[in-house]
Design an enzyme around this catalytic site. Structure first.
Site, short mmCIF file in Angstrom:
data_model
loop_
_atom_site.label_atom_id
_atom_site.label_comp_id
_atom_site.label_asym_id
_atom_site.label_seq_id
_atom_site.Cartn_x
_atom_site.Cartn_y
_atom_site.Cartn_z
N ASP A 14 102.58 19.77 32.19
CA ASP A 14 101.91 20.99 32.67
C ASP A 14 100.79 21.53 31.76
O ASP A 14 100.71 22.75 31.53
CB ASP A 14 102.94 22.11 32.91
N ASP A 57 102.57 21.59 37.52
CA ASP A 57 103.21 22.65 38.30
C ASP A 57 102.28 22.84 39.50
O ASP A 57 101.05 22.95 39.32
CB ASP A 57 103.24 23.91 37.41
N HIS A 59 102.13 24.86 43.07
CA HIS A 59 102.79 25.79 43.99
C HIS A 59 101.95 26.11 45.21
O HIS A 59 100.72 26.11 45.14
CB HIS A 59 103.08 27.12 43.27
N HIS A 76 100.48 31.50 39.76
CA HIS A 76 99.91 30.49 38.86
C HIS A 76 100.00 29.12 39.51
O HIS A 76 100.86 28.88 40.36
CB HIS A 76 100.65 30.47 37.51
N LYS A 100 105.04 18.87 40.87
CA LYS A 100 106.31 19.49 41.27
C LYS A 100 106.04 20.87 41.83
O LYS A 100 105.13 21.55 41.39
CB LYS A 100 107.29 19.53 40.09
N CYS A 148 109.36 24.43 31.46
CA CYS A 148 109.23 23.08 32.02
C CYS A 148 109.49 21.98 31.00
O CYS A 148 110.05 20.94 31.34
CB CYS A 148 107.88 22.92 32.70
C1 VGL Z 1 106.31 26.95 33.87
C2 VGL Z 1 106.78 29.16 34.19
C3 VGL Z 1 106.58 29.03 35.54
C4 VGL Z 1 106.13 25.82 32.90
C5 VGL Z 1 106.11 26.79 35.22
O1 VGL Z 1 105.33 24.90 33.18
O2 VGL Z 1 106.79 25.84 31.84
N1 VGL Z 1 106.66 28.13 33.37
N2 VGL Z 1 106.23 27.84 36.05
ZN ZN Z 2 105.49 27.58 38.06
#
Ligand code: VGL
Ligand code: ZN
Length: 195
Positions: A14, A57, A59, A76, A100, A148
């Protein structure tokens, strides 16, 4: 310093604008130095014939992962937006990309996502990518230590991989002070080597 070979995978978690760029909506303090350190590892891994896999990440605009929809996070890494893109300075020349959160699933691990309504877990393609490449060891780094990275590391340990986390290549959100350190302890307890 991790040693890389063809049975080792480098999993870059990420390193996307929303976490790694100061203008990102969930900027992780310390991410700037992480990008440079991660690039060093990508070069070393590539030169040694290791597999490199990047997670993102990813979404939908509305998901119970976000505070506005009942979760805890600012919006995000919405798929196809600037925030979801890899940080410009990240070296991404080759390697697999595992996204993901597609389909509104959430969960933090690169190996598993979960349906936010039913709680059902689904495997991503990551484990199969590693198994097909004959991988035995994973070096896992990126963002964020306490979400993550942690969940990806715990899954990798559970799945039987040897796991190494270089601590100068991760940074934590630290919603509560100490979350990052607690996450590193949990990873070590699960068998990961924190270096
Ligand atoms: C993550 C918070 C929300 C991460 C992803 O990549 O660690 N943290 N979504
Ligand atoms: Zn996230």
């Amino acid at each position: 310093m991790p040693a890389y070979d063809s049975q080792t995978a480098l999993i870059v978690v990420d390193v996307q604008n929303d976490f790694a760029h100061p203008d990102g909506s969930l900027f992780v303090h310390g991410a700037g130095s992480v990008v440079a350190q991660v690039n060093d590892q990508i070069v070393r891994a590539t030169e040694s014939g290791a597999l490199v896999v990047y997670t993102q990440d990813w979404h939908p605009p509305d998901t119970p992962h976000f505070e506005k929809d009942g979760g805890i996070w600012p919006v995000h890494c919405v798929g196809e937006t600037w925030g979801a893109q890899f940080h410009d300075d990240l070296t991404v020349d080759a390697g697999h990309v595992v996204r993901k959160g597609v389909d509104g699933n959430d969960g933090y691990s690169g190996f598993t996502t979960r349906d936010p309504e039913s709680g059902d877990q689904h495997a991503t393609e990551l484990e199969n990518i590693l198994l097909e490449a004959g991988i035995e060891r994973c070096v896992i780094l990126g963002l964020a230590t306490d979400y993550c990275v942690k969940e990806t590391v715990l899954d990798a340990c559970r799945l039987g991989f040897e796991v190494l986390v270089p601590r100068d290549c991760v940074a934590a959100v630290n919603v509560q002070d100490g979350d990052g350190d607690a996450a590193l302890s949990a990873m070590a307890e699960s068998g990961a080597l924190i270096e």
